[in-house]
Design an enzyme around this catalytic site. Structure first.
Site, PDB file in Angstrom:
ATOM      1  N   ARG A 282     -10.129 -11.561   1.737  1.00 51.90           N
ATOM      2  CA  ARG A 282     -11.003 -12.574   1.141  1.00 51.90           C
ATOM      3  C   ARG A 282     -10.354 -13.957   1.170  1.00 51.90           C
ATOM      4  NH1 ARG A 282     -11.419  -9.365  -4.420  1.00 51.90           N
ATOM      5  NH2 ARG A 282     -11.181  -7.658  -2.955  1.00 51.90           N
TER       6      ARG A 282
ATOM      7  N   LYS B 188       0.847  -1.199   0.000  1.00 46.89           N
ATOM      8  CA  LYS B 188       0.000   0.000   0.000  1.00 46.89           C
ATOM      9  C   LYS B 188       0.885   1.253   0.000  1.00 46.89           C
ATOM     10  CE  LYS B 188      -3.955  -1.774   2.667  1.00 46.89           C
ATOM     11  NZ  LYS B 188      -5.009  -1.660   1.652  1.00 46.89           N
TER      12      LYS B 188
ATOM     13  N   ASP C 232      -2.797  -7.505  -1.772  1.00 48.61           N
ATOM     14  CA  ASP C 232      -3.566  -6.615  -0.895  1.00 48.61           C
ATOM     15  C   ASP C 232      -5.036  -7.034  -0.828  1.00 48.61           C
ATOM     16  OD1 ASP C 232      -3.970  -4.552   0.838  1.00 48.61           O
ATOM     17  OD2 ASP C 232      -3.988  -2.970  -0.685  1.00 48.61           O
TER      18      ASP C 232
END
Ligand code: BES
Ligand code: ZN
Ligand code: ZN
Length: 488
Positions: free
Chosen positions: A331, A257, A327
């Site tokens: 999930r 990020k 990233d």
């Protein structure tokens, strides 16, 4: 801070300060004793407007006759008292035909609104208020009895204090809360609340074939854990699994990020923290439902062994996943945890709670959680519960075209969508791939990425963690399994 209701008139109660809600903007209510002074001050009684008259011992706050507006107004009044020397406050339960929901809202607003995370501050302005006394003014028997009101106050205290407990966990920095220390905290809570708990470490996760989950946590010095808590009341009406995303830090991994997006990623454990709070409150509230809270705890970091874009992972249910972005890690953790929940619990309902996508924040704004799933009925009952709890939630609809965007040329599914649009929904559709056919209508997904953590105060929510998901799911449990249909 103590909050109680007593069978006395307002004038019979001794307190340092009185809180008065202004609903009638003409200031015509008999409790408005300072009409002239308020007019001089230009007080209009607008929502969230406060007039503090310390010499009179009164604080006026503009409100609306809506339960969430009462939470906001109460929080606003108490914030004015921060750093001041008042120890006791009183308020009359004279909000026209005061429904029980408004008494609850007052209590929740007081507890939620006076929260601040100041453990790491050498000096802080604290609320010194020790007690709030509610006067059972003119509605001694209608529409509620004193006993009813006391019961409601007790309930509201449990819900609000649990929300603050969750806020504390989320706000705690990642150098203090990492998977093992989070699991320890859960163990201590389980002991206190008399809940059963299993904690799975890496070895056990391997045995369970949770390779997607393991890949995410692989590059961190802090190894992953799965925490499984159980609340098993006698004569349970249903069995519910609550699965929480618990990324104690999300750096993005190799798909790193940018720094400005990385700050606040300690909040990526908000889903797991909410799940922990919900099971704690359910036990305290005696909700007649068997609840399993399953927390997927990992830290998404980088080292020479980090999982990579291009890796292919096999989830617990045997499905293969092409990783194209490290990233999109939540999930992967949830995919395995959802498989685990279905296999071990065989639940009647599966609720997952996660700070899953920035796209959900883009879609609904930063104050609203996304509600997704295959069952119209389950989605709408969750949305109704959110509304009744004071949380903001909105529906994001599935359709027949979006699943195609997750197709991979080389595996069963890809961990990101091929389109930049609809990212909150495609993330949910990814999770859906790990929900067995027979369970599709039992599952609902809550994306709390927006409201879970904000770097500004809003309403009765502080800077930082809000405890999103907690009040909504507790209210859903109560509406489905405790209240009769007429209950507000
Ligand atoms: N934890 C983030 C999502 C998030 C974003 C939570 C903002 C709270 C506030 C999640 O793991 C993530 O990084 N998602 C990516 C997915 C993308 C790579 C498909 C995102 O939303 O950008
Ligand atoms: Zn991420
Ligand atoms: Zn994340």
């Amino acid at each position: 801070m103590k909050i109680e209701i007593v069978d006395k008139k307002l004038h019979e109660i001794q307190a340092d300060i009185e809180i008065i809600f202004i609903i009638d903007k003409n200031l015509n209510h008999k409790w408005v004793k300072d009409k002239e002074e308020l007019k001089k001050l230009g007080f209009m009684g607008d929502v969230e407007e406060v007039a503090f008259l310390p010499h009179q011992g009164r604080i006026y706050v503009g409100a609306k006759l809506d339960h969430d507006e009462i939470r906001i107004a109460t929080a606003k009044a108490l914030k004015t008292l921060k750093g001041k020397k008042f120890k006791t406050a009183k308020a009359g339960v004279y909000i026209q035909n005061c429904p029980i929901t408004n008494i609850k809202a007052f209590v929740e607003g007081a507890i939620l609104g006076s929260y601040s995370f100041d453990k790491y501050k050498s000096k802080s302005k604290k609320l010194e208020l020790e007690k709030i006394i509610l006067a059972n003014e003119e509605y001694a028997d209608k529409p509620f009895t004193l006993e009813n009101a006391k019961k409601s106050i007790k309930e509201a205290k449990i819900v609000a204090k649990t929300t603050n407990f969750v806020r504390d966990i989320v706000n705690t920095p990642p150098n203090e809360i990492y998977p093992a220390s989070f699991a320890k905290l859960a163990k201590e809570m389980a002991k206190e609340e008399d809940l059963e708990i299993d904690i799975l470490d890496e070895k056990e996760l391997k045995k369970e074939k949770m390779e997607a989950f393991l890949a995410v946590g692989r590059a961190s010095a802090h190894r992953p854990r799965l925490v499984h808590l159980r609340y098993t009341p006698k004569n349970a009406k249903a069995k519910i699994a609550i699965v929480g995303k618990g990324l104690t830090y999300d750096s993005g991994g190799l798909s790193l990020k940018p720094s400005e997006y990385m700050v606040t990623m300690k909040s990526d454990k908000s889903g797991a923290s909410a799940a922990l709070g919900i099971i704690k409150a359910a036990k305290k509230l005696d909700i007649p439902v068997e609840i399993h809270a399953i927390l997927g705890l990992a830290e998404n970091m980088i080292d020479g062994n980090a999982y990579k874009p291009d890796d292919i992972l096999t989830a617990k249910n045997g499905k293969t996943i092409e990783v194209r972005n490290t990233d999109a890690e939540g999930r992967l953790v949830l995919a395995d945890c959802l498989c685990y929940a279905q296999e071990k619990v065989e639940p009647d309902f599966i609720i997952d709670i996660a700070t899953l996508t920035g796209a959900c924040v883009v879609a609904l704004g930063e104050y609203t959680s996304g509600v997704m799933g295959h069952s119209d009925e389950l989605r709408s009952s969750m949305l109704a519960a959110a509304k009744a709890s004071g949380e903001l939630a909105g529906e994001l609809p599935f359709n027949r075209y979006l699943p195609k965007l997750l197709e991979s040329k080389i595996t069963d599914i890809c961990n990101i969508s091929s389109s930049r649009y609809g990212g909150a929904i495609t993330a949910a559709l990814f999770l859906s791939e790990f929900i067995e056919e027979k369970n599709k209508d039992k599952w609902v997904h809550l994306d709390i990425a927006g409201p879970a953590y904000r770097e500004k105060e809003w309403g009765y929510n502080p800077y930082g963690a809000s405890g999103a998901g907690v009040r909504m799911v507790i209210k859903w449990l109560q509406k489905e399994f405790v209240y009769d249909k007429k209950h507000p």
